[in-house]
Motif scaffolding. Structure first.
Motif: not given
Ligand code: PHE
Length: 343
Positions: A172, A174, A198, A212, A214, A286, A310-311
């Motif tokens: 991700h 993140s 993934r 994604q 972020e 998310g 958020f992502g």
């Molecule tokens: N990293 C999470 C995912 O890949 C998404 C997410 C990012 C959730 C930041 C909360 C905060 O699903």
């Protein structure tokens, strides 16, 4: 005229024939070697000579005969070659005058266009744009994000580990939050777009490689309300439409509380279709409030600061915006598909 004079004149006449007079060569040959040709006549008249003379004149007449024949053939070959050469020169294409293909302008891939659109939207909301590495270590991708060692996401079923299990392909964006917070003190307002990996089978809505964006905002008065307002503003901006957002309670280790954000399905307008799995909603993000343990990992004072993160899935947003029903279309590089996004 003696035989050698005849030979000289014949040779000169043959030499003079040009490419445009090729058929003249045959006439010339007839003039000398035909039924009434000059050489033929000499050969015919041999009977009037003595045996000795016959031998001499006959031999030289025959020699001239074969010389003329040879000269005519040589000239013919030479002229034919010259004609071919002339033709080749005339028909030769001048590459400076020819465009092999009509000029075609390149264009950004739809995923890149969406990343640019998302970035533009967030820039107007005061966010800056950062990038992180696609190869991460366990600490950035999991540990610092409060993801415990036993978490199933760490399983090789989901994560592509690199040799030695020390590094991995980020699952991700993140870890991008961590890189930014390690470099910067609050306030922080940043988005991190990028490719993630993934280990899963691909189908119409899943791919082992996707993108994604972020988002992270840290400061002294950041609340869940700021998060909702930011995302609602972004969605309005990105789709240029009023689409409903739905915040469902969820769970991520690195946010508390956590939420899943659904956007009303733009494709079927909420009626239900293949893209939204007949629910009328599409899960696109998310999000949540940054977990204190994440702040601890980067030495941020969690008494003083709060933050939201958020992502969002870039492919999902692109599919939603343009009514695309199969994620695999993004990676097949079929020009019939890609050209629909050229600007
Ligand atoms: N990293 C999470 C995912 O890949 C998404 C997410 C990012 C959730 C930041 C909360 C905060 O699903």
């Amino acid at each position: 005229m003696n035989i050698s004079e005849i030979e000289q004149i014949a040779k000169l006449a043959i030499e003079k024939i040009k490419t445009s007079q090729l058929c003249e060569l045959e006439n010339l040959k007839t003039q000398y070697l035909g039924k009434n040709g000059k050489i033929t006549q000499i050969l015919k008249s041999l009977s009037q000579y003595s045996v000795e003379e016959k031998k001499l004149i006959g031999a030289s007449a025959n020699k001239v005969k074969s010389t003329i024949e040879k000269e005519v053939e040589n000239r013919k070959d030479f002229l034919n070659e010259a004609i071919l050469e002339e033709k080749l020169q005339k028909e030769k294409a001048d590459p400076s005058q020819v465009f092999a293909f009509p000029f075609q302008k390149g264009s950004f891939h739809p995923i890149m266009q969406t990343i640019q659109d998302i970035s533009t939207s967030f820039k107007t909301l005061g966010f800056s744009v950062a990038e992180g590495p696609e190869i991460e270590d366990d600490w950035h991708n999991f540990e610092a994000l409060n993801i415990p060692e036993s978490h199933p996401a760490r399983d090789t079923q989901d994560t592509f580990y690199l040799e030695g299990f020390k590094n991995l392909l980020r699952t991700h964006t993140s870890p991008g939050q961590i890189h930014v917070m390690k470099k910067q003190t609050p306030p922080v307002k940043v988005i991190v777009p990028g490719r993630v990996y993934r280990n899963e089978a691909s189908d119409a809505s899943h791919s082992s490689t996707f993108h994604q964006v972020e988002g992270l905002s840290v400061g002294e008065n950041i609340t869940f309300k700021s998060l909702k307002e930011t995302l609602a503003e972004f969605v309005r901006n990105f789709f240029n439409l009023e689409l409903d957002l739905r915040f469902r309670p969820s769970y991520f280790q690195f946010t508390e509380p956590s939420s899943e954000v659904d956007i009303q399905c733009f494709f079927c307008k909420g009626k239900g279709c293949r893209i939204c799995k007949n629910s009328g909603w599409i899960e696109t993000m998310g999000c949540g409030m940054v977990h204190p343990n994440v702040f601890k990992a980067v030495n941020y004072d969690c008494e003083k600061y709060t933050g939201f993160a958020f992502g969002m899935g870039v492919e999902r947003l692109t599919m939603l915006k343009y009514g695309i029903d199969d994620i695999r279309l993004f990676y097949e590089n079929d020009l019939r598909f890609l050209k629909q996004f050229s600007v």
